[in-house]
Design a protein around this motif. Structure first.
Motif, PDB file in Angstrom:
ATOM      1  N   ILE A   1       0.828  -1.215   0.000  1.00 46.22           N
ATOM      2  CA  ILE A   1       0.000   0.000   0.000  1.00 46.22           C
ATOM      3  C   ILE A   1       0.863   1.266   0.000  1.00 46.22           C
ATOM      4  N   PRO A   2       1.860   1.394   0.891  1.00 48.42           N
ATOM      5  CA  PRO A   2       2.728   2.590   0.804  1.00 48.42           C
ATOM      6  C   PRO A   2       3.456   2.693  -0.526  1.00 48.42           C
ATOM      7  N   LEU A   3       3.791   1.556  -1.124  1.00 44.74           N
ATOM      8  CA  LEU A   3       4.475   1.567  -2.414  1.00 44.74           C
ATOM      9  C   LEU A   3       3.625   2.251  -3.474  1.00 44.74           C
ATOM     10  N   VAL A   4       2.339   1.958  -3.484  1.00 45.66           N
ATOM     11  CA  VAL A   4       1.422   2.574  -4.452  1.00 45.66           C
ATOM     12  C   VAL A   4       1.355   4.080  -4.225  1.00 45.66           C
ATOM     13  N   PHE A   5       1.255   4.503  -2.963  1.00 45.81           N
ATOM     14  CA  PHE A   5       1.163   5.935  -2.670  1.00 45.81           C
ATOM     15  C   PHE A   5       2.448   6.670  -3.041  1.00 45.81           C
ATOM     16  N   VAL A   6       3.595   6.004  -2.876  1.00 49.61           N
ATOM     17  CA  VAL A   6       4.863   6.633  -3.253  1.00 49.61           C
ATOM     18  C   VAL A   6       4.910   6.877  -4.758  1.00 49.61           C
ATOM     19  N   VAL A   7       4.530   5.874  -5.526  1.00 51.28           N
ATOM     20  CA  VAL A   7       4.554   6.005  -6.985  1.00 51.28           C
ATOM     21  C   VAL A   7       3.616   7.116  -7.445  1.00 51.28           C
ATOM     22  N   LEU A   8       2.397   7.135  -6.918  1.00 49.42           N
ATOM     23  CA  LEU A   8       1.425   8.159  -7.306  1.00 49.42           C
ATOM     24  C   LEU A   8       1.878   9.548  -6.842  1.00 49.42           C
ATOM     25  N   GLY A   9       2.435   9.612  -5.630  1.00 49.06           N
ATOM     26  CA  GLY A   9       2.873  10.893  -5.098  1.00 49.06           C
ATOM     27  C   GLY A   9       4.001  11.502  -5.910  1.00 49.06           C
ATOM     28  N   VAL A  10       4.982  10.688  -6.275  1.00 48.65           N
ATOM     29  CA  VAL A  10       6.108  11.194  -7.060  1.00 48.65           C
ATOM     30  C   VAL A  10       5.640  11.647  -8.440  1.00 48.65           C
ATOM     31  N   PHE A  11       4.738  10.902  -9.037  1.00 48.88           N
ATOM     32  CA  PHE A  11       4.228  11.287 -10.355  1.00 48.88           C
ATOM     33  C   PHE A  11       3.591  12.681 -10.294  1.00 48.88           C
ATOM     34  N   CYS A  12       2.803  12.932  -9.273  1.00 52.38           N
ATOM     35  CA  CYS A  12       2.102  14.215  -9.165  1.00 52.38           C
ATOM     36  C   CYS A  12       3.038  15.337  -8.729  1.00 52.38           C
ATOM     37  N   LEU A  13       3.903  15.065  -7.743  1.00 52.00           N
ATOM     38  CA  LEU A  13       4.787  16.105  -7.228  1.00 52.00           C
ATOM     39  C   LEU A  13       5.837  16.516  -8.252  1.00 52.00           C
TER      40      LEU A  13
ATOM     41  N   THR B   1      11.368   7.662 -22.095  1.00 53.00           N
ATOM     42  CA  THR B   1      12.664   8.100 -22.602  1.00 53.00           C
ATOM     43  C   THR B   1      13.104   9.363 -21.885  1.00 53.00           C
ATOM     44  N   SER B   2      14.389   9.460 -21.621  1.00 55.97           N
ATOM     45  CA  SER B   2      14.938  10.631 -20.943  1.00 55.97           C
ATOM     46  C   SER B   2      14.880  11.848 -21.861  1.00 55.97           C
ATOM     47  N   LEU B   3      14.421  12.959 -21.318  1.00 56.02           N
ATOM     48  CA  LEU B   3      14.413  14.201 -22.078  1.00 56.02           C
ATOM     49  C   LEU B   3      15.828  14.737 -22.269  1.00 56.02           C
ATOM     50  N   ARG B   4      16.711  14.454 -21.335  1.00 63.88           N
ATOM     51  CA  ARG B   4      18.074  14.989 -21.397  1.00 63.88           C
ATOM     52  C   ARG B   4      18.937  14.271 -22.413  1.00 63.88           C
ATOM     53  N   THR B   5      18.894  12.940 -22.395  1.00 65.51           N
ATOM     54  CA  THR B   5      19.835  12.150 -23.192  1.00 65.51           C
ATOM     55  C   THR B   5      19.191  11.380 -24.332  1.00 65.51           C
ATOM     56  N   GLY B   6      17.881  11.196 -24.274  1.00 59.72           N
ATOM     57  CA  GLY B   6      17.211  10.391 -25.293  1.00 59.72           C
ATOM     58  C   GLY B   6      17.333   8.898 -25.051  1.00 59.72           C
ATOM     59  N   GLU B   7      17.994   8.504 -23.950  1.00 59.53           N
ATOM     60  CA  GLU B   7      18.129   7.089 -23.613  1.00 59.53           C
ATOM     61  C   GLU B   7      16.863   6.577 -22.938  1.00 59.53           C
ATOM     62  N   SER B   8      16.785   5.260 -22.853  1.00 62.15           N
ATOM     63  CA  SER B   8      15.696   4.649 -22.116  1.00 62.15           C
ATOM     64  C   SER B   8      15.851   4.972 -20.631  1.00 62.15           C
ATOM     65  N   ALA B   9      14.782   5.423 -20.000  1.00 55.63           N
ATOM     66  CA  ALA B   9      14.839   5.760 -18.579  1.00 55.63           C
ATOM     67  C   ALA B   9      15.175   4.529 -17.745  1.00 55.63           C
ATOM     68  N   GLY B  10      14.621   3.392 -18.123  1.00 58.74           N
ATOM     69  CA  GLY B  10      14.894   2.165 -17.383  1.00 58.74           C
ATOM     70  C   GLY B  10      16.356   1.770 -17.429  1.00 58.74           C
TER      71      GLY B  10
ATOM     72  N   ALA C   1      10.510  11.071 -16.690  1.00 58.02           N
ATOM     73  CA  ALA C   1      10.572   9.630 -16.939  1.00 58.02           C
ATOM     74  C   ALA C   1      11.672   8.969 -16.109  1.00 58.02           C
ATOM     75  N   VAL C   2      12.846   9.593 -16.068  1.00 59.81           N
ATOM     76  CA  VAL C   2      13.966   9.031 -15.302  1.00 59.81           C
ATOM     77  C   VAL C   2      13.680   9.111 -13.809  1.00 59.81           C
ATOM     78  N   LEU C   3      13.130  10.234 -13.367  1.00 57.47           N
ATOM     79  CA  LEU C   3      12.809  10.393 -11.948  1.00 57.47           C
ATOM     80  C   LEU C   3      11.805   9.340 -11.495  1.00 57.47           C
ATOM     81  N   GLN C   4      10.752   9.139 -12.271  1.00 58.66           N
ATOM     82  CA  GLN C   4       9.731   8.158 -11.907  1.00 58.66           C
ATOM     83  C   GLN C   4      10.294   6.742 -11.897  1.00 58.66           C
TER      84      GLN C   4
END
Length: 309
Positions: free
Chosen positions: A14-26, A78-87, A272-275
């Motif tokens: 449950i906290p994992l879900v809130f962390v993912v959603l929170g970071v996306f919005c913040l 994809t990263s906006l900075r480098t164009g690489e895959s964020a993963g 994308a990279v941050l998330q």
């Protein structure tokens, strides 16, 4: 054990879900990436094309849905900075952080067990008082302050150690590990000492001593083994904290780990990279917490019984 494990996974997810959603919005509160990646002279059409190309023209719920559906397929964008895959960027940086945290925690556990056991063996002795003073000091020093002082003294003043980067020999590890090590070491010394004092006064230890057992065997064989449960719990929490708290250390020392990658992504609004970085860190912390709980339950069956149905 299966029931215990299932309950812990559900409660921790449950906290994992809130962390993912929170970071996306913040993350989107940091500003529009269009303002950062396009010049001030960009036309409205260029700004619209940039937003459309990266999905920023969609509503927040639509962007969230796209992110979740793509992440379920292990596509983090994809990263906006480098164009690489964020993963791929995150997977390159994360092992560096794990290596740093792992080496630090191993040294902290070994040092904490040794110093804490020696302090507990002779309570109120000179060794005990020195260990108590050092552990309290170490547990109280802010890591960012220690890192800055270490750089000024050993890097700039004495020129003994490098101040940033990972190029070089073993000396590159000294300041980052020392900075991360100081607080876990101080905490573990106190926990081991407190747990060992109680164990050394237990009846089975008194019986072993009355039979003439070797003092080292009494301390490290009997007492330490039976007082390891609280130490394991605290060490697990500290390990999680190291993974999560490496952001400061990696930023100060230019360590190319997940923490520095997060900071750079925030500053560059590279969503994308941050998330992807936050998601991998959160999943790792989730897995570490489950592992600590399982080890604790295996050592002490009362833990499994204490979990509500």
């Amino acid at each position: 054990m299966t029931s215990f494990l299932r309950k812990r996974i559900v409660s921790s997810a449950i906290p994992l879900v809130f962390v993912v959603l929170g970071v996306f919005c913040l993350a989107r509160l940091t500003g529009n990436p269009v303002d950062l990646y396009l010049p001030l002279s960009a036309t409205a059409q260029q700004r619209a094309e940039f937003s459309a190309a990266h999905g920023f023209d969609d509503s927040i719920p639509a962007q969230l849905w796209d992110y979740l559906t793509n992440a379920a397929q292990l596509d983090f964008g994809t990263s906006l900075r480098t164009g690489e895959s964020a993963g791929s960027m995150v997977l390159k940086a994360f092992p560096v952080t794990l290596q740093l945290a792992g080496m630090t925690m191993l040294l902290a556990i070994l040092g904490g067990l040794l110093v804490g056991s020696l302090a507990a063996y002779r309570p109120n002795s000179v060794i005990d008082r020195i260990a108590g003073l050092l552990s309290m000091t170490a547990a109280s020093i802010p890591d960012f302050w220690f890192a800055i002082v270490g750089v000024l003294v050993f890097g700039v003043g004495l020129d003994w150690l490098p101040t940033s980067g990972t190029l070089g020999g073993p000396e590159i590890w000294v300041l980052p590990i020392a900075t991360l090590l100081i607080r876990p070491f101080g905490v573990l010394v106190q926990v081991v000492r407190g747990s060992m004092v109680g164990a050394l006064s237990a009846p089975y230890v008194k019986v072993a001593r009355s039979k003439g057992a070797d003092p080292k065997r009494v301390v490290f064989g009997h007492a330490l083994r039976n007082s390891i449960t609280p130490v394991l719990t605290v060490a697990g929490d500290l390990t999680v904290g190291l993974v999560n708290g490496a952001v400061v250390v990696e930023t100060i020392f230019g360590w190319p780990g997940i923490g520095k990658l997060m900071i750079d992504s925030i500053l560059q609004r590279d969503f994308a990279v941050l998330q992807a970085a936050v998601l991998l860190t959160a999943v790792t912390i989730f897995a570490l917490n489950i592992l600590v709980d399982v080890c604790h339950a295996l050592i002490d069956p009362r833990v499994r019984q204490a979990v509500p149905a």
